[in-house]
Design an enzyme around this catalytic site. Structure first.
Site, short mmCIF file in Angstrom:
data_model
loop_
_atom_site.label_atom_id
_atom_site.label_comp_id
_atom_site.label_asym_id
_atom_site.label_seq_id
_atom_site.Cartn_x
_atom_site.Cartn_y
_atom_site.Cartn_z
N ALA A 1 8.94 -1.19 6.86
CA ALA A 1 7.95 -1.52 5.82
C ALA A 1 8.63 -2.24 4.68
O ALA A 1 9.84 -2.05 4.42
CB ALA A 1 7.30 -0.23 5.31
N ALA B 1 12.21 -0.56 3.99
CA ALA B 1 12.53 0.76 4.53
C ALA B 1 12.53 0.67 6.05
O ALA B 1 11.49 0.48 6.67
CB ALA B 1 11.52 1.79 4.06
N HIS C 1 9.10 7.56 2.62
CA HIS C 1 10.56 7.50 2.69
C HIS C 1 11.08 8.90 2.98
O HIS C 1 10.54 9.89 2.47
CB HIS C 1 11.17 7.02 1.37
N ASP D 1 0.84 -1.19 0.00
CA ASP D 1 0.00 0.00 0.00
C ASP D 1 0.88 1.25 0.00
O ASP D 1 1.88 1.31 -0.71
CB ASP D 1 -0.94 -0.05 1.22
N THR E 1 3.49 4.07 1.59
CA THR E 1 4.56 4.19 2.58
C THR E 1 5.27 5.51 2.38
O THR E 1 5.09 6.20 1.37
CB THR E 1 5.55 3.01 2.49
N CYS F 1 0.93 1.98 5.31
CA CYS F 1 0.65 0.66 4.73
C CYS F 1 -0.84 0.34 4.71
O CYS F 1 -1.25 -0.82 4.62
CB CYS F 1 1.42 -0.43 5.47
#
Length: 238
Positions: free
Chosen positions: A160, A175, A95, A91, A93, A191
């Site tokens: 994740a 990650a 960063h 789904d 996420t 997520c």
């Protein structure tokens, strides 16, 4: 079966530039496999493991829902963040700086042809790394990634994952939150899972900052053991 894995640390790099770079390596490996089949030759396929930190960015996997991003384009811009739809699984996420993102681009024919096992070993790599810091990382049933205090009201996600594979060649990856500004997670439903918190290694250890190079070395050590890979943790090439 080539078990050598080339390690490269890209430093801080734009998400789209890195995605394009991943795709170029991915296509190179897939093309070798296609050519081997066509010509009945047996050229070895290379394996890569990229480390990177991204400027603030939100990415949506193929199964993700747009309403899991809780801000509009103007609000994203105000926070200095970008947004991309991607071809990985999973789904939405986030960063950002202080997060170790790892992109293994492996030909699983060199290791094992089992995507479920691949994901579980990536999780185990992170779980073992957290154990090096005295933390008990766990899996949460039906939810890819690594968590702390699963099954309690204090469950929180620290890593994740989302991958893509074609012809047994992988891309995208994991990650791990190390020294992340967790405020950016408030702009999405992480997520796609409501009512569960996120955390980072420095927060759990009560430290201002955890050395990123130290964590990367731990991840690579466990990766090499779990995948029986030929990896030299002291030879990360910028």
């Amino acid at each position: 079966m080539n078990k050598a894995v080339a390690i490269k640390d890209l430093g801080l790099k734009d998400y789209k530039e890195t995605w394009d770079y991943q795709e170029s390596i991915f296509r190179e490996v897939v093309n070798i496999k296609i050519n081997n089949r066509k010509t009945e030759t047996f050229l070895e396929t290379p394996n890569h493991f990229l480390f990177v930190e991204h400027p603030h960015v939100y990415t949506l996997g193929k199964s993700g829902k747009m309403d899991h991003l809780l801000v509009n384009e103007a609000q994203l811009a105000a926070k200095g963040a970008k947004f991309y739809k991607t071809n990985r699984g999973g789904d939405i996420t986030y960063h950002g700086p202080g997060q170790i993102v790892g992109y293994p681009i492996l030909d699983l024919d060199n290791f094992f042809t089992d995507i479920h096992k691949y994901l579980r070993l990536l999780e185990e790599m992170v779980i073992l790394t957290l154990a090096d810091y005295g933390l008990k990382g766990q899996r949460s049933k039906g939810e890819t990634g690594v968590w702390l205090d699963v099954g309690t009201p204090f469950a929180r996600k620290i890593c994740a994952m989302g991958v893509r594979a074609s012809r047994w060649v992988t891309m995208h990856g994991f990650a791990l939150n190390v020294n992340v500004d967790l405020g950016y997670f408030d702009m999405m439903i992480p997520c796609g899972i409501k009512d569960k918190a996120v955390t980072s290694l420095n927060l759990e250890l009560g430290k201002k900052e955890v050395p990123m190079a130290e964590v990367k070395a731990s991840l690579l050590k466990h990766f090499a053991q779990l995948f029986d890979a030929d990896v030299h943790t002291d030879e990360i090439q910028p």
